[in-house]
Design a protein around this motif. Structure first.
Motif, PDB file in Angstrom:
ATOM      1  N   VAL A  70       0.843  -1.206   0.000  1.00 36.42           N
ATOM      2  CA  VAL A  70       0.000   0.000   0.000  1.00 36.42           C
ATOM      3  C   VAL A  70       0.874   1.250   0.000  1.00 36.42           C
ATOM      4  O   VAL A  70       0.595   2.222  -0.725  1.00 36.42           O
ATOM      5  N   ILE A  71       1.930   1.246   0.808  1.00 34.94           N
ATOM      6  CA  ILE A  71       2.865   2.375   0.822  1.00 34.94           C
ATOM      7  C   ILE A  71       3.475   2.565  -0.570  1.00 34.94           C
ATOM      8  O   ILE A  71       3.573   3.699  -1.072  1.00 34.94           O
ATOM      9  N   ASN A  72       3.862   1.461  -1.191  1.00 36.08           N
ATOM     10  CA  ASN A  72       4.452   1.505  -2.532  1.00 36.08           C
ATOM     11  C   ASN A  72       3.458   2.029  -3.565  1.00 36.08           C
ATOM     12  O   ASN A  72       3.795   2.868  -4.407  1.00 36.08           O
ATOM     13  N   LEU A  73       2.236   1.543  -3.492  1.00 34.95           N
ATOM     14  CA  LEU A  73       1.202   1.984  -4.440  1.00 34.95           C
ATOM     15  C   LEU A  73       0.929   3.482  -4.295  1.00 34.95           C
ATOM     16  O   LEU A  73       0.806   4.194  -5.300  1.00 34.95           O
ATOM     17  N   ASN A  74       0.835   3.957  -3.082  1.00 35.80           N
ATOM     18  CA  ASN A  74       0.601   5.389  -2.866  1.00 35.80           C
ATOM     19  C   ASN A  74       1.753   6.220  -3.402  1.00 35.80           C
ATOM     20  O   ASN A  74       1.544   7.320  -3.954  1.00 35.80           O
ATOM     21  N   SER A  75       2.975   5.691  -3.271  1.00 35.32           N
ATOM     22  CA  SER A  75       4.143   6.388  -3.806  1.00 35.32           C
ATOM     23  C   SER A  75       4.079   6.467  -5.331  1.00 35.32           C
ATOM     24  O   SER A  75       4.368   7.520  -5.923  1.00 35.32           O
ATOM     25  N   LYS A  76       3.659   5.360  -5.974  1.00 39.98           N
ATOM     26  CA  LYS A  76       3.560   5.350  -7.441  1.00 39.98           C
ATOM     27  C   LYS A  76       2.433   6.262  -7.920  1.00 39.98           C
ATOM     28  O   LYS A  76       2.558   6.929  -8.956  1.00 39.98           O
ATOM     29  N   ILE A  77       1.346   6.301  -7.171  1.00 37.22           N
ATOM     30  CA  ILE A  77       0.239   7.196  -7.530  1.00 37.22           C
ATOM     31  C   ILE A  77       0.701   8.649  -7.492  1.00 37.22           C
ATOM     32  O   ILE A  77       0.412   9.441  -8.398  1.00 37.22           O
ATOM     33  N   LYS A  78       1.439   8.997  -6.445  1.00 34.43           N
ATOM     34  CA  LYS A  78       1.955  10.358  -6.321  1.00 34.43           C
ATOM     35  C   LYS A  78       2.900  10.685  -7.475  1.00 34.43           C
ATOM     36  O   LYS A  78       2.855  11.792  -8.039  1.00 34.43           O
ATOM     37  N   PHE A  79       3.761   9.727  -7.828  1.00 35.22           N
ATOM     38  CA  PHE A  79       4.689   9.929  -8.943  1.00 35.22           C
ATOM     39  C   PHE A  79       3.920  10.171 -10.237  1.00 35.22           C
ATOM     40  O   PHE A  79       4.241  11.092 -11.003  1.00 35.22           O
ATOM     41  N   ASN A 218      -6.441   2.317 -11.493  1.00 28.68           N
ATOM     42  CA  ASN A 218      -6.219   0.894 -11.202  1.00 28.68           C
ATOM     43  C   ASN A 218      -5.416   0.701  -9.913  1.00 28.68           C
ATOM     44  O   ASN A 218      -5.688  -0.219  -9.138  1.00 28.68           O
ATOM     45  N   TYR A 219      -4.448   1.555  -9.664  1.00 26.15           N
ATOM     46  CA  TYR A 219      -3.671   1.463  -8.432  1.00 26.15           C
ATOM     47  C   TYR A 219      -4.549   1.750  -7.203  1.00 26.15           C
ATOM     48  O   TYR A 219      -4.389   1.109  -6.163  1.00 26.15           O
ATOM     49  N   GLU A 220      -5.448   2.703  -7.348  1.00 24.98           N
ATOM     50  CA  GLU A 220      -6.366   3.015  -6.236  1.00 24.98           C
ATOM     51  C   GLU A 220      -7.294   1.832  -5.960  1.00 24.98           C
ATOM     52  O   GLU A 220      -7.590   1.513  -4.798  1.00 24.98           O
ATOM     53  N   ARG A 221      -7.746   1.183  -7.034  1.00 25.11           N
ATOM     54  CA  ARG A 221      -8.553  -0.027  -6.849  1.00 25.11           C
ATOM     55  C   ARG A 221      -7.726  -1.118  -6.193  1.00 25.11           C
ATOM     56  O   ARG A 221      -8.205  -1.850  -5.324  1.00 25.11           O
ATOM     57  N   GLY A 222      -6.461  -1.232  -6.608  1.00 24.95           N
ATOM     58  CA  GLY A 222      -5.573  -2.219  -6.010  1.00 24.95           C
ATOM     59  C   GLY A 222      -5.395  -2.004  -4.524  1.00 24.95           C
ATOM     60  O   GLY A 222      -5.324  -2.974  -3.752  1.00 24.95           O
ATOM     61  N   ILE A 223      -5.330  -0.751  -4.090  1.00 25.66           N
ATOM     62  CA  ILE A 223      -5.209  -0.456  -2.661  1.00 25.66           C
ATOM     63  C   ILE A 223      -6.447  -0.938  -1.912  1.00 25.66           C
ATOM     64  O   ILE A 223      -6.345  -1.542  -0.831  1.00 25.66           O
ATOM     65  N   LYS A 224      -7.614  -0.685  -2.472  1.00 25.60           N
ATOM     66  CA  LYS A 224      -8.860  -1.129  -1.825  1.00 25.60           C
ATOM     67  C   LYS A 224      -8.904  -2.655  -1.712  1.00 25.60           C
ATOM     68  O   LYS A 224      -9.302  -3.198  -0.674  1.00 25.60           O
TER      69      LYS A 224
END
Length: 242
Positions: A70-79, A218-224
């Motif tokens: 989740v930390i990684n996904l949020n980092s990629k979303i921000k990028f 898709n990353y946001e869905r992946g977090i959920k």
């Protein structure tokens, strides 16, 4: 204890009390059987306890991996949000034919790239090596395997395949129109007027914008989906500790 029973058996035989000896022999066999069954039960209990401990440890490891994902996904979303912003600024600049500023030069310098998510699968691979059936909760076992084998696939391999044609067009157009120097923080169009007039370049930027939005969705869905599995694991561990 063995000598005691042997003495009883010898006394019964010496006194020719065969019927009593037979009853005693049967009783001795029953006692031996009970002892064997108790030993087997204790052994099974110990094995089950060891297996449940292993299951709990693996679930904790998976939970730790998921939290890091989740930390990684949020980092990629921000990028990707930043890349979306930079490409949008450049597209607006070209369409409006506005003057070139230092801020825009910094945007031109960082148009390419995307945040690529790769899940941490160490704990899941460990689970598979031990046998996934070690997780006795059927719904939890299915949820974990679905996340790693299917849902994560959609936000890694599928998106990577979708990105290839967009990346090819985007990179070729940026390299064609933007003058870049290694180690520099600013870049600018090789020929600003041509870049303003070339709708193909504009289309490449628009496709990149669309993909940045799509990948983040898709990353946001992946977090959920990830957090749903986390809740299931936490509930299972909590139930065990009651």
């Amino acid at each position: 204890m063995i000598k005691f029973f042997r003495k009883i058996r010898q006394n019964l035989l010496s006194e020719n009390k065969f019927s009593k000896y037979l009853i005693y022999a049967i009783g001795e066999i029953v006692l031996v059987m009970i002892g064997i069954l108790l030993a087997l039960q204790i052994n099974n209990w110990n094995n089950d306890r060891i297996e449940r401990k292993l299951e709990s440890n693996i679930l904790i490891e998976i939970l730790v991996n998921l939290k890091k994902d989740v930390i990684n996904l949020n980092s990629k979303i921000k990028f990707n949000q930043n890349k979306f912003k930079l490409n949008r600024e450049v597209l607006i600049h070209l369409e409006q034919r506005a003057p070139l500023t230092d801020s825009l030069r910094m945007s031109y310098n960082k148009l390419i790239g995307r945040g690529t998510f790769e899940p941490i699968t160490v704990a899941y691979e460990n689970l598979k090596s031990k046998g996934i059936d070690i997780i006795k909760n059927d719904s939890l076992r299915i949820a974990i395997s679905e996340l790693y084998d299917f849902k994560y696939f959609y936000i890694t391999e599928d998106l990577r395949a979708d990105y290839e044609p967009v990346k090819t067009l985007h990179m070729s157009e940026v390299f064609k129109y933007v003058r870049t120097s290694f180690g520099q923080s600013k870049s600018e169009p090789v020929n600003l007027k041509e870049a303003q007039d070339d709708t193909y370049f504009h289309e490449a930027l628009k496709q990149a914008l669309g993909f940045y939005y799509w990948i983040n969705t898709n990353y946001e869905r992946g977090i959920k989906e990830n957090e749903e599995v986390q809740r299931k694991i936490e509930a299972e561990l909590l139930q065990r500790n009651k």
